[in-house]
Design an enzyme around this catalytic site. Structure first.
Site, mmCIF file in Angstrom:
data_model
loop_
_atom_site.group_PDB
_atom_site.id
_atom_site.type_symbol
_atom_site.label_atom_id
_atom_site.label_comp_id
_atom_site.label_asym_id
_atom_site.label_seq_id
_atom_site.Cartn_x
_atom_site.Cartn_y
_atom_site.Cartn_z
ATOM 1 N N ASP A 52 5.076 -19.005 -8.518
ATOM 2 C CA ASP A 52 5.171 -20.133 -9.433
ATOM 3 C C ASP A 52 5.103 -19.680 -10.886
ATOM 4 O O ASP A 52 4.792 -18.527 -11.187
ATOM 5 C CB ASP A 52 4.018 -21.119 -9.178
ATOM 6 N N TYR A 110 -2.059 -11.506 -1.643
ATOM 7 C CA TYR A 110 -2.351 -11.982 -2.990
ATOM 8 C C TYR A 110 -3.809 -11.705 -3.338
ATOM 9 O O TYR A 110 -4.669 -11.576 -2.456
ATOM 10 C CB TYR A 110 -2.127 -13.490 -3.097
#
Length: 243
Positions: A52, A110
């Site tokens: 994002d 992540y």
């Protein structure tokens, strides 16, 4: 036709995300523009994941096919000479014809960083919070995640997906000596906004606003409205993609 795999690092601060955007600067578009300049042809880059706006990457991967006879080393040197300072190609290799950065991936990892002190240097790469946290409760919430398979409660409502099932291979909170909290999480797939929603909700658990029982109920509700706020994007970084 050669199939070239790139490993890419980028500072996501000034990007609208990885994916090409109509109105906004994207990592994909910057690299495709550089590749077009190098090969003198239009090149389509396939990325492993769509980060994002504001999210960083240390180990994003992507691949492209071209009839150019340049070597991977040629691409490595040329791309790093043309790309802006907030994108770097850390590796370029030739892979098999059937390799896809997206579809060949078996997991993605992540990290989310929460800094518990003011910092001028880390403000673009962490969520700065000065609250007291119960790290043990946050670790308990992470253990719940590891045994969960449906993450609809942590997915953006407008996401277009066939299902909400994810296999979580790792979810651990680590506390460093200076109090910095880091969530390491790895899964076969992630839903849109999933990690940031999980982090925001686990912060509520750590602050005592949400109990572990409530956290389990949120998961079972499958309703994003019941989960916590999305953690800000600058604390999130795509660390690696595994094949």
């Amino acid at each position: 036709m050669p199939n070239i795999k790139l490993t890419i690092e980028y500072d996501g601060t000034d990007f609208a995300g990885w994916q090409r955007q109509k109105n906004g600067r994207s990592v994909q578009e910057e690299i495709e523009r550089a590749l077009a300049q190098i090969t003198q042809k239009s090149v389509t880059l396939v990325g492993a994941g769509r980060t994002d706006a504001g999210v960083h990457a240390r180990g994003q991967t992507a691949n492209f096919k071209t009839d150019s006879q340049l070597s991977p080393l040629d691409y490595f040197r040329a791309l790093n000479g043309l790309l802006p300072d907030d994108i770097a190609v850390t590796e370029a290799v030739e892979v098999g014809d059937d390799f896809s950065a997206r579809y060949s991936a078996v997991s993605r990892a992540y990290k989310y960083t929460i800094l518990r002190r003011p910092s001028a240097l880390m403000r673009r790469y962490s969520w700065q919070l000065s609250y007291d946290f119960n790290i043990n409760l946050m670790r308990e919430a992470a253990s719940v995640i590891r045994s969960t398979s449906d993450f609809q409660a942590f997915c953006k409502v407008e996401a277009e997906v066939d299902h909400y099932r994810c296999r979580i291979d790792e979810a651990e909170w680590h506390e460093e000596e200076d109090g910095t909290l880091i969530l390491s999480i790895r899964a076969n797939r992630f839903l849109h906004g999933m990690v940031r929603a999980l982090v925001g909700t686990m912060v509520d658990v750590g602050r005592g606003y949400t109990t572990i029982g409530d956290f389990c109920w949120i998961i079972e509700s499958k309703d994003r409205r019941h989960a916590g706020q999305a953690a800000p994007p600058q604390g999130l970084c795509l660390i690696s993609v595994h094949y």
